[in-house]
Design an enzyme around this catalytic site. Structure first.
Site, mmCIF file in Angstrom:
data_model
loop_
_atom_site.group_PDB
_atom_site.id
_atom_site.type_symbol
_atom_site.label_atom_id
_atom_site.label_comp_id
_atom_site.label_asym_id
_atom_site.label_seq_id
_atom_site.Cartn_x
_atom_site.Cartn_y
_atom_site.Cartn_z
ATOM 1 N N SER A 208 0.843 -1.202 0.000
ATOM 2 C CA SER A 208 0.000 0.000 0.000
ATOM 3 C C SER A 208 0.876 1.248 0.000
ATOM 4 O O SER A 208 2.094 1.164 -0.006
ATOM 5 C CB SER A 208 -0.897 0.005 1.229
ATOM 6 O OG SER A 208 -0.121 0.309 2.360
ATOM 7 N N LYS A 209 0.218 2.366 0.039
ATOM 8 C CA LYS A 209 0.893 3.670 0.049
ATOM 9 C C LYS A 209 1.975 3.754 1.136
ATOM 10 O O LYS A 209 2.985 4.403 0.953
ATOM 11 C CB LYS A 209 -0.138 4.780 0.316
ATOM 12 C CG LYS A 209 -0.801 5.289 -0.917
ATOM 13 C CD LYS A 209 -0.510 6.717 -1.268
ATOM 14 C CE LYS A 209 0.510 7.130 -2.207
ATOM 15 N NZ LYS A 209 1.044 6.663 -3.279
ATOM 16 N N ARG A 210 1.684 3.084 2.263
ATOM 17 C CA ARG A 210 2.645 3.094 3.373
ATOM 18 C C ARG A 210 4.040 2.676 2.923
ATOM 19 O O ARG A 210 5.040 3.065 3.496
ATOM 20 C CB ARG A 210 2.217 2.088 4.447
ATOM 21 C CG ARG A 210 1.158 2.553 5.379
ATOM 22 C CD ARG A 210 0.799 1.428 6.330
ATOM 23 N NE ARG A 210 0.166 0.313 5.629
ATOM 24 C CZ ARG A 210 0.558 -0.944 5.708
ATOM 25 N NH1 ARG A 210 1.576 -1.273 6.443
ATOM 26 N NH2 ARG A 210 -0.084 -1.902 5.051
#
Ligand code: GLU
Length: 487
Positions: free
Chosen positions: A243-245
């Site tokens: 994900s973006k993380r």
């Protein structure tokens, strides 16, 4: 028979690395088998599909040079075809109309949940009589079409996972055509794959549970079933869904950060497949030659950004210099200090980039790596100054070097080096005693490419001026006291 594969994104979001890897494997396998790689846009979800996502997806694929062979198929243009096929199944009693409203279905599921039973459709509408159905149809009631799942089991041999078996009783009579006339994913997918002559379906393993439904549809129509290969997920280093993380996930962000498309392609291709040995940097041609979907890993792959950065730096080192200059310009032009007039001397820029490229991990590093070739008023690295200017003898050395430079007739790497080494010897110091302060004088930093080479490029006058400047600015240097321009 010609091998035909396709990539079938839904334009409900940007193109993520997972999607790109799926596209890459379809592409590689198609090319390897001298077949075709096709593109289909699954845009029947009117609510969530957006035109701009189509552009983003196509842009991403083009950037990566994942070229498709025939015209793009848009599902939204094929609604009539899906309807006809759904009606065919109704006529053959392999599907039936469902007049249940969403609220009723929800109520049904609620009760099943309370009874701790699987929430499968009750087949209420299958039990209706012909007369009742005719009446409901003539009343123009809202209706969907459901596929009548036959008894038995559905099995297939996945090219990556081996044999997979599903009990049909676990599959409910799924909707193939919604009440608004749009097809569901499984239905449209089967019709299109058949019409497009798809022989192999390579997609994410989040689709494994869809495959038996699709196989049942192929059987109901009496069509040949393609081969299936389901790719394991790509996870972040914490083994959670990427994900973006974990940094950029959209392909366009990688472009904006300054990754080269060939590096990202190489990296993603190796995320779940290996050409054998410890080969890491591999050309597209070689990948095509060596690729086999059967060699893909069964377990999830971890997205290792450090490895991608390393790979990108390798590609930057190998890139054709003229192309690298072109690409770097896009990043340089975003810098406030960059002036259009600098572009008049592309030859100089070329030399500068040639000298510094091995330190770039992404193209976005280039402006920082080369700015001192253009800017004279840079600041100095505090730590480096503290470390290399503590001894006042440094200024004596710099003065001397400057004096020697002023009378130096041939300004090149070798001559510059001779001078610096000679002055250090005269002072009775190691060469590094002068080399470090000179680097700070010339670049403001403690590390960088070959000092003598960069001095040759910067030119005699500017080098002398920079030495003069640092002597002036740091003269009588006392750590923590002397003011100077910092980075
Ligand atoms: N639109 C589907 C997706 O993006 C395609 C799945 C398939 O390849 O069949 O996941």
């Amino acid at each position: 028979m010609e091998v035909r594969l396709r990539f079938a994104p839904s334009p409900t979001g940007v193109l993520h690395v997972g999607g790109v890897r799926t596209a890459i494997y379809n592409f590689l396998y198609a090319k390897k088998m001298r077949g075709k790689f096709l593109l289909r846009i699954e845009d029947t979800d009117v609510e969530r599909s957006r035109e701009e996502f189509i552009d983003v997806i196509l842009g991403g694929l083009r950037w990566l040079k994942i070229e498709w062979d025939e015209e793009i198929i848009f599902q939204s243009k094929r609604l009539e075809i899906y309807r006809k096929y759904a009606e065919k199944l109704i006529r053959e009693k392999k599907a039936y109309y469902c007049f249940c409203l969403e609220e009723e279905l929800e109520e049904e599921r609620k009760i099943l949940r309370l009874e701790k039973k699987p929430t499968k459709y009750s087949r209420k509408c299958l039990k209706r009589s012909e007369v009742e159905i005719k009446k409901l149809l003539s009343e123009n009631r809202e209706k969907a079409i459901r596929f009548l799942v036959p008894e038995g089991e559905t099995r297939f041999v996945d090219l990556i996972h081996g044999e997979i078996v599903f009990k049909n009783e676990e599959i409910e009579d799924f909707i193939i055509l919604r009440s608004d006339g749009t097809p569901t994913y499984n239905f449209a997918c089967v019709i299109d794959d058949k019409d497009m002559g798809i022989t192999h379906v390579i997609r994410g393993d989040d689709h494994i549970s869809n495959t038996p439904k699709q196989i049942l549809l192929y059987k109901a129509f009496g069509w040949k079933i393609p081969e299936f290969a389901h790719l394991p997920m790509i996870l972040g280093p914490d083994r959670k869904k990427l994900s973006k993380r974990h940094g950029a996930t959209s392909v366009i962000e990688f472009k904006e950060e300054g990754f080269l498309p060939e590096a990202l392609f190489n990296f993603l291709a190796l995320l779940g497949w290996s050409p054998g040995g410890d080969v890491e940097i591999i050309s597209r041609e070689e990948m095509i030659e060596k690729f086999d979907i059967r060699d893909c890993r069964k377990s999830a792959s971890i997205f290792d950004r450090q490895k991608l950065l390393w790979m990108n730096s390798e590609y930057i080192k190998r890139k054709d210099i003229n192309e690298l200059v072109e690409l770097s310009l896009e990043f340089l032009r975003k810098e406030k200090w960059w002036k259009r007039e600098y572009e008049k001397d592309l030859d100089f820029l070329k030399k500068v980039i040639e000298l510094t490229r091995e330190r770039a991990k992404v193209l976005r590093d280039i402006p920082y790596l080369i700015d001192y070739f253009y800017k004279d008023d840079f600041g100095y690295d505090i730590e480096a100054v503290e470390r290399y200017f503590a001894d006042p003898k440094v200024f004596e050395g710099l003065e001397e070097v400057k004096g020697e430079f002023e009378t130096l007739e041939v300004w090149n790497e070798e001559e510059i080096e001779k001078v610096v080494r000679k002055v250090a010897d005269n002072l009775g110091e190691k060469h590094a005693f002068l080399i470090h302060p000179l680097r700070i004088a010339l670049t403001g930093r403690k590390v960088g490419p070959s000092l003598f080479k960069l001095m040759e490029l910067i030119g005699k006058e500017r080098c002398i001026e920079r030495i003069r400047r640092i002597i002036k600015e740091l003269w009588g240097y006392i750590p923590g006291k002397t003011e100077f321009k910092k980075i």
